[in-house]
Design an enzyme around this catalytic site. Structure first.
Site, PDB file in Angstrom:
ATOM      1  N   ARG A  42      -2.001  -5.133  -9.055  1.00  0.00           N
ATOM      2  CA  ARG A  42      -0.779  -5.926  -9.018  1.00  0.00           C
ATOM      3  C   ARG A  42      -0.850  -7.039  -9.698  1.00  0.00           C
ATOM      4  O   ARG A  42       0.188  -7.213 -10.620  1.00  0.00           O
ATOM      5  CB  ARG A  42      -1.134  -6.718  -7.414  1.00  0.00           C
ATOM      6  CG  ARG A  42      -0.942  -5.619  -6.445  1.00  0.00           C
ATOM      7  CD  ARG A  42      -1.272  -6.155  -5.079  1.00  0.00           C
ATOM      8  NE  ARG A  42      -2.736  -6.455  -5.233  1.00  0.00           N
ATOM      9  CZ  ARG A  42      -3.392  -7.401  -4.392  1.00  0.00           C
ATOM     10  NH1 ARG A  42      -2.934  -7.564  -3.184  1.00  0.00           N
ATOM     11  NH2 ARG A  42      -4.600  -7.566  -4.501  1.00  0.00           N
ATOM     12  N   SER A  98      -3.003  -7.756   2.764  1.00  0.00           N
ATOM     13  CA  SER A  98      -3.037  -8.125   4.317  1.00  0.00           C
ATOM     14  C   SER A  98      -3.391  -9.173   4.792  1.00  0.00           C
ATOM     15  O   SER A  98      -2.760  -9.727   5.937  1.00  0.00           O
ATOM     16  CB  SER A  98      -4.145  -6.902   4.665  1.00  0.00           C
ATOM     17  OG  SER A  98      -3.849  -5.318   3.922  1.00  0.00           O
ATOM     18  N   LYS A 158     -15.962  -7.439   6.030  1.00  0.00           N
ATOM     19  CA  LYS A 158     -14.453  -8.114   5.928  1.00  0.00           C
ATOM     20  C   LYS A 158     -14.171  -8.833   7.007  1.00  0.00           C
ATOM     21  O   LYS A 158     -13.139  -9.191   7.101  1.00  0.00           O
ATOM     22  CB  LYS A 158     -13.785  -7.171   5.252  1.00  0.00           C
ATOM     23  CG  LYS A 158     -13.216  -7.669   3.875  1.00  0.00           C
ATOM     24  CD  LYS A 158     -11.838  -6.827   3.326  1.00  0.00           C
ATOM     25  CE  LYS A 158     -10.995  -7.440   2.454  1.00  0.00           C
ATOM     26  NZ  LYS A 158     -10.332  -6.723   1.513  1.00  0.00           N
ATOM     27  N   HIS A 206       0.868  -1.244  -0.041  1.00  0.00           N
ATOM     28  CA  HIS A 206      -0.005   0.197   0.120  1.00  0.00           C
ATOM     29  C   HIS A 206       0.868   1.272   0.053  1.00  0.00           C
ATOM     30  O   HIS A 206       0.590   2.365  -0.888  1.00  0.00           O
ATOM     31  CB  HIS A 206      -0.955   0.094   1.406  1.00  0.00           C
ATOM     32  CG  HIS A 206      -1.984  -1.080   1.470  1.00  0.00           C
ATOM     33  ND1 HIS A 206      -2.038  -1.951   2.404  1.00  0.00           N
ATOM     34  CD2 HIS A 206      -3.018  -1.545   0.436  1.00  0.00           C
ATOM     35  CE1 HIS A 206      -2.926  -2.782   2.107  1.00  0.00           C
ATOM     36  NE2 HIS A 206      -3.604  -2.400   0.923  1.00  0.00           N
TER      37      HIS A 206
HETATM   38  N1  COA Z   1      -0.116  -3.948  -1.874  1.00  0.00           N
HETATM   39  C1  COA Z   1      -0.515  -4.823  -0.936  1.00  0.00           C
HETATM   40  N2  COA Z   1      -1.518  -5.251  -0.776  1.00  0.00           N
HETATM   41  C2  COA Z   1      -2.727  -4.608  -1.557  1.00  0.00           C
HETATM   42  C3  COA Z   1      -2.497  -3.703  -2.375  1.00  0.00           C
HETATM   43  C4  COA Z   1      -1.094  -3.059  -2.662  1.00  0.00           C
HETATM   44  N3  COA Z   1      -0.706  -2.252  -3.258  1.00  0.00           N
HETATM   45  N4  COA Z   1      -3.604  -3.175  -3.231  1.00  0.00           N
HETATM   46  C5  COA Z   1      -4.440  -4.121  -2.738  1.00  0.00           C
HETATM   47  N5  COA Z   1      -3.851  -4.975  -1.744  1.00  0.00           N
HETATM   48  C6  COA Z   1      -4.642  -6.008  -0.915  1.00  0.00           C
HETATM   49  C7  COA Z   1      -5.377  -5.327   0.130  1.00  0.00           C
HETATM   50  O1  COA Z   1      -4.573  -5.261   1.231  1.00  0.00           O
HETATM   51  C8  COA Z   1      -6.375  -6.482   0.163  1.00  0.00           C
HETATM   52  O2  COA Z   1      -6.066  -7.451   1.051  1.00  0.00           O
HETATM   53  P1  COA Z   1      -7.150  -8.449   1.906  1.00  0.00           P
HETATM   54  O3  COA Z   1      -8.278  -8.663   1.031  1.00  0.00           O
HETATM   55  O4  COA Z   1      -6.531  -9.501   2.292  1.00  0.00           O
HETATM   56  O5  COA Z   1      -7.719  -7.336   3.072  1.00  0.00           O
HETATM   57  C9  COA Z   1      -6.675  -6.930  -1.166  1.00  0.00           C
HETATM   58  O6  COA Z   1      -5.694  -6.637  -1.857  1.00  0.00           O
HETATM   59  C10 COA Z   1      -7.922  -6.337  -1.829  1.00  0.00           C
HETATM   60  O7  COA Z   1      -7.585  -4.897  -1.812  1.00  0.00           O
HETATM   61  P2  COA Z   1      -8.744  -3.820  -2.395  1.00  0.00           P
HETATM   62  O8  COA Z   1      -9.395  -4.108  -3.563  1.00  0.00           O
HETATM   63  O9  COA Z   1      -8.058  -2.575  -2.118  1.00  0.00           O
HETATM   64  O10 COA Z   1     -10.069  -4.025  -1.242  1.00  0.00           O
HETATM   65  P3  COA Z   1      -9.997  -3.453   0.067  1.00  0.00           P
HETATM   66  O11 COA Z   1     -10.955  -4.313   1.028  1.00  0.00           O
HETATM   67  O12 COA Z   1      -8.836  -2.854   0.738  1.00  0.00           O
HETATM   68  O13 COA Z   1     -11.006  -2.016  -0.246  1.00  0.00           O
HETATM   69  C11 COA Z   1     -12.908  -0.809  -0.838  1.00  0.00           C
HETATM   70  C12 COA Z   1     -12.223  -1.842  -0.931  1.00  0.00           C
HETATM   71  C13 COA Z   1     -12.867  -0.261   0.329  1.00  0.00           C
HETATM   72  C14 COA Z   1     -12.046   0.099  -1.757  1.00  0.00           C
HETATM   73  C15 COA Z   1     -14.399  -1.060  -1.485  1.00  0.00           C
HETATM   74  O14 COA Z   1     -14.725  -2.179  -0.833  1.00  0.00           O
HETATM   75  C16 COA Z   1     -15.087   0.202  -1.412  1.00  0.00           C
HETATM   76  O15 COA Z   1     -15.029   1.288  -2.138  1.00  0.00           O
HETATM   77  N6  COA Z   1     -15.940   0.029  -0.467  1.00  0.00           N
HETATM   78  C17 COA Z   1     -16.826   1.534   0.075  1.00  0.00           C
HETATM   79  C18 COA Z   1     -18.344   1.083  -0.364  1.00  0.00           C
HETATM   80  C19 COA Z   1     -18.688   0.831  -2.112  1.00  0.00           C
HETATM   81  O16 COA Z   1     -18.535   1.801  -2.466  1.00  0.00           O
HETATM   82  N7  COA Z   1     -18.879  -0.347  -2.327  1.00  0.00           N
HETATM   83  C20 COA Z   1     -19.317  -0.498  -3.946  1.00  0.00           C
HETATM   84  C21 COA Z   1     -18.010  -0.639  -4.762  1.00  0.00           C
HETATM   85  S1  COA Z   1     -18.466  -0.834  -6.274  1.00  0.00           S
END
Ligand code: COA
Length: 166
Positions: A92, A130, A43, A19
């Protein structure tokens, strides 16, 4: 010229070096970057929202043009409220693409003006998430290359605490 603000949303449970890689790239491209920690209780995060937000704050304290916030809403509502210019997402691997594509198109349907900018982390961060870091940490594996030292300490303490409750 109007200053450009990007929002980098995520669950950050906890923030990792992957991140941070994306945040540093975004901070070079935009005048300001808001890291928006999503409550995302579906989650079942290990750290609560305040803890995750505080860990992000600690991890980015040396980056000048970054602010930290949390939200419990649709991302598009949050982006509108902040009058942000773009949403930052990390890409990624190919398997990220399908989910990102779906999310970007849904967000665009809800808020036509929204722009999503995808940044690629450096290759040493491509395979981490994560969850995988928590999993390795839970079984005592070495996680020091995936997390800033303060975040590693917080994760080890949290995993020890949770283990006691189990
Ligand atoms: N390096 C390391 N890990 C990364 C990364 C990076 N550059 N980018 C993403 N990841 C990991 C994250 O840690 C996460 O790991 P986990 O699933 O083990 O926790 C995984 O990849 C998925 O990441 P991401 O797609 O960013 O999901 P998230 O859960 O961190 O975030 C939101 C998702 C919060 C952005 C999304 O759910 C959201 O917008 N929520 C608000 C409600 C909403 O509007 N919903 C409708 C969306 S259309």
């Amino acid at each position: 010229m109007k200053s450009r603000t990007a929002i980098y949303p995520g669950t950050f449970d906890p923030i990792t070096n992957g991140h941070l890689d994306i945040i540093k790239r975004a901070a070079r491209l935009f005048d300001s970057v808001i890291i928006a920690v999503s409550n995302n209780i579906q989650k079942k995060p290990l750290f609560d929202i305040d803890e995750r937000t505080e860990l992000v704050r600690i991890a980015v304290q040396d980056i000048d043009n970054v602010a930290i916030d949390s939200f419990d809403d649709l991302l598009v509502n949050y982006v509108s409220a902040k009058k942000a210019d773009a949403v930052i997402r990390g890409l990624r691997v190919i398997s990220d693409f399908e989910y990102e594509f779906q999310m970007a198109l849904m967000n665009r349907k809800l808020l036509p003006d929204i722009e999503t900018v995808y940044l690629m982390p450096s290759e040493e961060h491509i395979y981490i998430s994560s969850s995988i870091v928590k999993e390795v940490g839970r079984y005592g594996g070495n996680i020091s290359c995936f997390l800033p030292p303060e975040i590693e300490t917080a994760l080890r303490n949290k995993l020890r605490m949770v283990k006691k409750i189990w």
